[in-house]
Design an enzyme around this catalytic site. Structure first.
Site, PDB file in Angstrom:
ATOM      1  N   LYS A 106       0.839  -1.198   0.000  1.00 51.22           N
ATOM      2  CA  LYS A 106       0.000   0.000   0.000  1.00 51.22           C
ATOM      3  C   LYS A 106       0.876   1.249   0.000  1.00 51.22           C
ATOM      4  O   LYS A 106       1.635   1.482   0.934  1.00 51.22           O
ATOM      5  CB  LYS A 106      -0.898   0.051   1.239  1.00 51.22           C
ATOM      6  CG  LYS A 106      -1.909   1.209   1.140  1.00 51.22           C
ATOM      7  CD  LYS A 106      -2.612   1.486   2.450  1.00 51.22           C
ATOM      8  CE  LYS A 106      -1.809   2.384   3.354  1.00 51.22           C
ATOM      9  NZ  LYS A 106      -1.606   3.743   2.806  1.00 51.22           N
ATOM     10  N   GLY A 133       7.752   4.494   7.916  1.00 50.56           N
ATOM     11  CA  GLY A 133       6.900   5.636   8.211  1.00 50.56           C
ATOM     12  C   GLY A 133       7.200   6.188   9.582  1.00 50.56           C
ATOM     13  O   GLY A 133       8.319   6.069  10.074  1.00 50.56           O
ATOM     14  N   THR A 179       7.359   6.888  13.597  1.00 48.56           N
ATOM     15  CA  THR A 179       7.597   6.068  14.782  1.00 48.56           C
ATOM     16  C   THR A 179       6.275   5.774  15.484  1.00 48.56           C
ATOM     17  O   THR A 179       6.067   4.691  16.013  1.00 48.56           O
ATOM     18  CB  THR A 179       8.575   6.796  15.715  1.00 48.56           C
ATOM     19  OG1 THR A 179       9.798   6.981  14.998  1.00 48.56           O
ATOM     20  CG2 THR A 179       8.871   5.979  16.965  1.00 48.56           C
ATOM     21  N   VAL A 184       3.202   5.363  14.146  1.00 52.05           N
ATOM     22  CA  VAL A 184       2.497   4.247  13.512  1.00 52.05           C
ATOM     23  C   VAL A 184       3.320   2.965  13.642  1.00 52.05           C
ATOM     24  O   VAL A 184       2.767   1.877  13.832  1.00 52.05           O
ATOM     25  CB  VAL A 184       2.172   4.560  12.036  1.00 52.05           C
ATOM     26  CG1 VAL A 184       1.586   3.339  11.345  1.00 52.05           C
ATOM     27  CG2 VAL A 184       1.199   5.726  11.951  1.00 52.05           C
ATOM     28  N   GLY A 185       4.646   3.107  13.593  1.00 50.79           N
ATOM     29  CA  GLY A 185       5.503   1.936  13.790  1.00 50.79           C
ATOM     30  C   GLY A 185       5.197   1.246  15.109  1.00 50.79           C
ATOM     31  O   GLY A 185       5.131   0.018  15.198  1.00 50.79           O
ATOM     32  N   GLU A 198      11.080   0.555   9.599  1.00 47.67           N
ATOM     33  CA  GLU A 198      12.050   1.608   9.298  1.00 47.67           C
ATOM     34  C   GLU A 198      11.352   2.911   9.634  1.00 47.67           C
ATOM     35  O   GLU A 198      10.418   3.320   8.960  1.00 47.67           O
ATOM     36  CB  GLU A 198      12.453   1.524   7.834  1.00 47.67           C
ATOM     37  CG  GLU A 198      13.801   2.135   7.582  1.00 47.67           C
ATOM     38  CD  GLU A 198      13.691   3.558   7.113  1.00 47.67           C
ATOM     39  OE1 GLU A 198      13.636   4.449   8.000  1.00 47.67           O
ATOM     40  OE2 GLU A 198      13.647   3.787   5.909  1.00 47.67           O
ATOM     41  N   CYS A 251      13.749  10.517   6.225  1.00 45.13           N
ATOM     42  CA  CYS A 251      13.858   9.901   7.552  1.00 45.13           C
ATOM     43  C   CYS A 251      15.273  10.017   8.098  1.00 45.13           C
ATOM     44  O   CYS A 251      15.470  10.151   9.293  1.00 45.13           O
ATOM     45  CB  CYS A 251      13.417   8.456   7.504  1.00 45.13           C
ATOM     46  SG  CYS A 251      14.173   7.526   6.177  1.00 45.13           S
ATOM     47  N   GLU A 309      11.491  14.531  15.665  1.00 55.16           N
ATOM     48  CA  GLU A 309      11.628  14.638  14.222  1.00 55.16           C
ATOM     49  C   GLU A 309      10.625  15.675  13.695  1.00 55.16           C
ATOM     50  O   GLU A 309       9.447  15.620  14.015  1.00 55.16           O
ATOM     51  CB  GLU A 309      11.334  13.271  13.607  1.00 55.16           C
ATOM     52  CG  GLU A 309      11.497  13.227  12.110  1.00 55.16           C
ATOM     53  CD  GLU A 309      11.255  11.824  11.552  1.00 55.16           C
ATOM     54  OE1 GLU A 309      10.242  11.204  11.903  1.00 55.16           O
ATOM     55  OE2 GLU A 309      12.093  11.366  10.755  1.00 55.16           O
TER      56      GLU A 309
HETATM   57  P1  NAD Z   1       2.528   7.578   8.726  1.00 53.93           P
HETATM   58  O1  NAD Z   1       3.440   6.722   9.507  1.00 53.93           O
HETATM   59  O2  NAD Z   1       1.244   7.970   9.317  1.00 53.93           O
HETATM   60  O3  NAD Z   1       2.192   6.888   7.341  1.00 53.93           O
HETATM   61  C1  NAD Z   1       3.032   5.964   6.695  1.00 53.93           C
HETATM   62  C2  NAD Z   1       2.192   4.898   6.049  1.00 53.93           C
HETATM   63  O4  NAD Z   1       1.500   4.156   7.051  1.00 53.93           O
HETATM   64  C3  NAD Z   1       1.115   5.426   5.135  1.00 53.93           C
HETATM   65  O5  NAD Z   1       1.014   4.573   4.024  1.00 53.93           O
HETATM   66  C4  NAD Z   1      -0.137   5.352   5.980  1.00 53.93           C
HETATM   67  O6  NAD Z   1      -1.298   5.218   5.224  1.00 53.93           O
HETATM   68  C5  NAD Z   1       0.109   4.111   6.778  1.00 53.93           C
HETATM   69  N1  NAD Z   1      -0.592   4.032   8.062  1.00 53.93           N
HETATM   70  C6  NAD Z   1      -1.052   5.041   8.843  1.00 53.93           C
HETATM   71  N2  NAD Z   1      -1.628   4.552   9.942  1.00 53.93           N
HETATM   72  C7  NAD Z   1      -1.521   3.206   9.879  1.00 53.93           C
HETATM   73  C8  NAD Z   1      -1.899   2.151  10.742  1.00 53.93           C
HETATM   74  N3  NAD Z   1      -2.517   2.368  11.894  1.00 53.93           N
HETATM   75  N4  NAD Z   1      -1.630   0.889  10.357  1.00 53.93           N
HETATM   76  C9  NAD Z   1      -1.003   0.633   9.208  1.00 53.93           C
HETATM   77  N5  NAD Z   1      -0.612   1.596   8.359  1.00 53.93           N
HETATM   78  C10 NAD Z   1      -0.860   2.868   8.686  1.00 53.93           C
HETATM   79  O7  NAD Z   1       3.325   8.820   8.294  1.00 53.93           O
HETATM   80  P2  NAD Z   1       2.705  10.144   7.658  1.00 53.93           P
HETATM   81  O8  NAD Z   1       1.374  10.492   8.207  1.00 53.93           O
HETATM   82  O9  NAD Z   1       2.823   9.962   6.234  1.00 53.93           O
HETATM   83  O10 NAD Z   1       3.722  11.190   8.217  1.00 53.93           O
HETATM   84  C11 NAD Z   1       3.681  11.540   9.592  1.00 53.93           C
HETATM   85  C12 NAD Z   1       5.072  11.641  10.142  1.00 53.93           C
HETATM   86  O11 NAD Z   1       5.756  10.411   9.935  1.00 53.93           O
HETATM   87  C13 NAD Z   1       5.949  12.648   9.464  1.00 53.93           C
HETATM   88  O12 NAD Z   1       5.779  13.904   9.966  1.00 53.93           O
HETATM   89  C14 NAD Z   1       7.308  12.106   9.749  1.00 53.93           C
HETATM   90  O13 NAD Z   1       7.744  12.506  11.006  1.00 53.93           O
HETATM   91  C15 NAD Z   1       7.121  10.643   9.753  1.00 53.93           C
HETATM   92  N6  NAD Z   1       7.530   9.967   8.527  1.00 53.93           N
HETATM   93  C16 NAD Z   1       8.660   9.240   8.537  1.00 53.93           C
HETATM   94  C17 NAD Z   1       9.075   8.593   7.389  1.00 53.93           C
HETATM   95  C18 NAD Z   1      10.296   7.769   7.333  1.00 53.93           C
HETATM   96  O14 NAD Z   1      10.719   7.397   6.261  1.00 53.93           O
HETATM   97  N7  NAD Z   1      10.882   7.431   8.432  1.00 53.93           N
HETATM   98  C19 NAD Z   1       8.332   8.701   6.233  1.00 53.93           C
HETATM   99  C20 NAD Z   1       7.160   9.447   6.251  1.00 53.93           C
HETATM  100  C21 NAD Z   1       6.788  10.061   7.412  1.00 53.93           C
END
Ligand code: NAD
Ligand code: MN
Length: 784
Positions: free
Chosen positions: A192, A244, A246, A248-249, A266, A300, A397
């Site tokens: 996705k 993505g 931390t 959501v991680g 990651e 990131c 971050e």
């Molecule tokens: P996010 O973690 O919310 O989204 C990343 C992905 O996870 C997206 O595809 C999203 O649809 C999906 N997602 C969201 N909630 C989920 C859940 N509960 N279960 C499974 N998947 C889910 O990141 P974002 O909203 O795109 O950005 C928010 C913050 O995340 C940014 O401000 C930044 O600090 C950080 N970020 C980090 C990275 C990285 O590469 N480390 C990349 C993007 C964003």
């Protein structure tokens, strides 16, 4: 006007990239886009969708499908159905598909670059010169791993169906990092893309289709976090890979805990960019521009924390400000632009709010007076000085074009500031002095260190984090392991004869039982024998009654043990020869007491004297084995596209908690503890609950073996009373679960997102060593 004035005021004329082909593609496929499931283009059962915009202009690019439960179900089912034939197809066949995909990516280079820029807002210069070439490189490289899979990774098999969720900052590149290794190893995937940037993944799906990839091998579903959760929580997914935030991680780490799914994460970072007074300052400034303003800082591994040596700080800041004032911000389709748009208004607002908070907390904010485009989602390059190391803007971050700057006096202070973060993704060190550069590179706790360079990536060098930046690597040989697992085997440990409690020979059991009954073993913490905090002991019984007593550990004992282990980090940098000598010495001292240990084991387990003696002999040999490995588990020098060396070092994880099984109480204990020690970890070992004396008898062996205090700590008792405390302790970096419920440990250890290994006692030595370490890549460009 003087020539000098002309040169200074000379502006770049616009050099717009044509969007003709991208428009044609969008018109052909849009305005509402389907999803790619089982080789078919489908629309979601619910009919739900959402809109995707160009953040630089606000223009609507199209309507994207919002996948619901039944859509995700059919994608997972398609991947499951495709798995048997894909995973058993010869490596060469998979290699040809990956190669074909790489060729198609190159062929559609411009289309992909333009689509990516339109949807994400990043400069065309970057999508054209960085994102897309790296994507192609990734598929070529992994075509190679597919070809070489059987000969390179004997004893491993694909994990199965992979659920992959990626962010919006490098939409296509993150897709490549996920899909290429998964396919190379023989897995099938459901991926996705992020909701802000779904379109390039759909172009990619079309590429998969055009090369004839079998249906179901790659499935692309679109949607927001709800769809993401449907994937990561799906019962029929074997492995989850996420990049993505931390936040959501952590949700995913929690949701997958106890599910038996493999997981790699990651996550975010707050990576240090360290400049010493002897650095090539102009290069460092350019490096910094790349580190924090590449992709508007939405990276990131962005070098978002500048640490500059006090002696040059003022001059450096001055140069930096004047460089910042020259950054060109605007339409990302303009090839002469340095910074494009922030991905979405919500993200821009977050950046703005964090800057406000930074000011409120006393930081000094500076932005150049560069004009921003009137419409669209833009944010200027920003510098914070006069910040305290604990302020939010320094610790959290921002994920935007915001740099914070701190100063340091000497390299020790630089290292401690650099490591003053819960993250550990990357770091950049600038010094012309090779001693300083390499010393600092060794001591930063992060997965990628760039010496006199920054943001170097290559398909043949693993990328990934330490600590809360996640675990697992993407790229290179180390990244392949994230998509395979040791072949499942029927054969159990060679010590199956120990399983049931056998009838003891009367002789040995009576004598040993009698003489040891009055001895209560304590805990072993910080190199000393310590009474259990609770003051309770418990009986250890054998077939003929009580054999002895051990302390009954509690949370407080665990806290003490973690503190002792955390204080013993010198072990990690003790040279490998010395570590190996100490393990040999333990083996020797153990051997001298063989008879005593055998008697004890026999009394506890009911083994015959003979079998107990062989258990001890096996343990001695096991200590020898890992002593031997201590100086032989080499890293690698990766061949990448950079001119220079990329050193991949196997570094210890830090503090590791281990629970040991009842079988082979001495040899099993050794197999778990010794490889961790050999690789430089500090260990908190929890011996077998029913047969702990084999481990507690080791105290004297350890005391006479030069093992530094705190490197190995042993806590006995009833596992359920304190293992959760061990698993949840933030000072513990990883858990090896040799006995007990791995699910519970995973659930308890969500807070700092520990790497958890459900030990396979039969795994190869290589697997034990790999589980004892993580890889740091140090990038050393050179050239004169
Ligand atoms: P996010 O973690 O919310 O989204 C990343 C992905 O996870 C997206 O595809 C999203 O649809 C999906 N997602 C969201 N909630 C989920 C859940 N509960 N279960 C499974 N998947 C889910 O990141 P974002 O909203 O795109 O950005 C928010 C913050 O995340 C940014 O401000 C930044 O600090 C950080 N970020 C980090 C990275 C990285 O590469 N480390 C990349 C993007 C964003
Ligand atoms: Mn978009």
């Amino acid at each position: 006007m003087t020539v000098k004035e002309i040169l200074e005021s000379l502006d770049w004329g616009p050099a717009p990239e044509s969007d003709k082909f991208a428009r044609e593609w969008l018109d052909q496929h849009g305005p509402s886009f389907g999803m790619y499931i089982n080789g078919q283009w489908v629309t979601p059962e619910s009919g739900d969708n959402f809109e995707s915009f160009n953040p630089a202009t606000g223009e609507l690019l199209g309507t994207i499908s919002q996948a619901g439960e039944s859509d995700v179900n059919s994608a997972v089912a398609a991947a499951r159905a495709a798995l048997p034939s894909w995973s058993s197809s010869p490596g060469h066949v998979r290699a040809r598909y990956l190669y074909a995909i790489a060729r198609q990516v190159q062929k559609h280079h411009r289309l992909l670059a333009v689509i990516e820029t339109l949807d994400n807002g990043k400069p065309i210069r970057e999508t054209r010169d960085a994102d897309v070439p790296l994507v192609a490189r990734h598929f070529y490289h992994h075509a190679g791993w597919a070809q070489l899979f059987d000969e390179t990774f004997p004893g491993y098999e694909p994990v199965g169906v992979c659920g992959q969720v990626i962010p919006w900052n490098f939409p296509l590149l993150m897709l490549a990092w996920k899909i290429a290794p998964a396919l190379a190893a023989g897995n099938t995937v459901v991926l996705k893309p992020a909701e802000f940037t779904s379109i390039s993944a759909l172009v990619f799906a079309e590429i998969c289709n055009s090369v004839g990839l079998p249906p179901g091998v790659v499935n692309i579903v679109t949607g927001d976090g709800k769809t993401g959760a449907l994937i990561t929580e799906h019962d029929d997914i074997d492995k989850v890979a996420f990049t993505g935030s931390t936040e959501v991680g952590r949700i995913i780490r929690k949701a997958t805990a106890g599910s038996g799914k493999a997981l790699t994460l990651e996550l975010g970072g707050k990576s240090p960019f360290i400049v010493f007074e002897d650095a090539d300052i102009d290069s460092a400034i350019e490096g910094l521009v790349n580190a924090i303003w590449f992709n508007q800082g939405q990276v990131c591994c962005a070098g978002s924390r500048l640490l500059v040596q006090e002696s040059i700080a003022e001059r450096f800041h001055e140069k930096l400000r004047s460089r910042m004032a020259k950054l060109r911000i605007g339409n990302p389709m303009n090839k002469a632009i340095d910074m494009g748009a922030i991905v979405d208004e919500s993200q821009r607002k977050t950046i703005e709010d964090m800057c406000k908070l930074g000011c409120d907390e006393g930081g000094e904010m500076w932005q150049p007076s560069t004009e921003l485009p009137e419409q669209g989602c833009f944010f200027p390059p920003t510098l914070f000085t006069n910040v305290s190391p604990s302020s939010t803007i320094v610790q959290e971050e921002v994920f935007g074009p915001v740099l914070v700057s701190l100063t340091f006096r000497n390299h020790k202070e630089a290292i401690s500031l650099a490591n003053n973060t819960r993250y550990g993704l990357a770091g950049s060190v600038w010094s012309q002095d090779i001693d300083t550069a390499l010393e600092v590179a060794r001591y930063i706790r992060a997965g990628a260190i760039w010496v006199n360079c920054t943001n170097q990536f290559d398909a043949n060098a693993g990328f990934g984090g330490y600590r809360e930046s996640g675990f697992g690597r993407e790229g290179g040989r180390e990244g392949m392991y994230a998509y395979m697992r040791p072949l499942s085997s029927e054969t159990k440990t060679g010590n199956s004869d120990v399983k049931g409690k056998q009838k003891p020979s009367t002789e040995s059991s009576t004598s040993s039982g009698a003489e040891s009954v009055d001895r209560t073993a304590k805990m072993y913490i910080g190199g000393k024998q310590k009474r259990p905090d609770g003051g309770y002991t418990m009986d250890v019984t054998g077939p003929d009654g009580t054999v002895g007593q051990v302390g009954r550990g509690n949370r407080k004992d665990i806290r003490d043990a973690v503190e002792a282990a955390s204080g013993a980090t010198k072990w990690a940098t003790t040279n490998a020869h010395t570590r190996s000598q100490i393990l040999y010495y333990i083996a020797e001292n153990l051997e001298q007491r063989s008879a005593e240990f055998a008697t004890r084991i026999s009394a506890m387990t009911g083994l015959t004297t003979e079998a107990a003696e062989s258990e001890v002999a096996d343990a001695v040999s096991e200590w020898f084995r890992w002593a031997a490995w201590a100086d032989k588990y080499d890293g690698a020098v990766h061949e990448t596209t950079m001119h220079g060396l990329v050193l991949a070092l196997n570094e210890p994880l830090g503090v590791v908690g281990v629970t040991c099984p009842d079988e082979s109480p001495l040899c099993g204990f050794t197999r778990l503890v010794a490889p961790l020690l050999a690789m430089g970890n500090s260990v908190i070992a929890v011996p077998s609950q029913s047969n702990p004396l084999a481990a507690t008898d080791l105290y004297q062996v350890l005391e006479t073996s030069d093992l530094p205090a705190g490197v190995l700590n042993i806590v006995t008792g009833i596992h359920s009373e304190f293992v959760p405390a061990l698993a949840s302790h933030d000072g513990v970096d990883s858990m090896w679960v040799g006995t007990g419920d791995v699910d519970e440990v995973q659930i308890a250890s969500v807070s700092n997102m520990k790497r958890v290994w459900k030990v396979n006692m039969d795994a190869s030595g290589d697997e034990f060593l790999r589980q004892s370490t993580h890889v740091k890549n140090i990038w050393l460009p050179h050239g004169v």
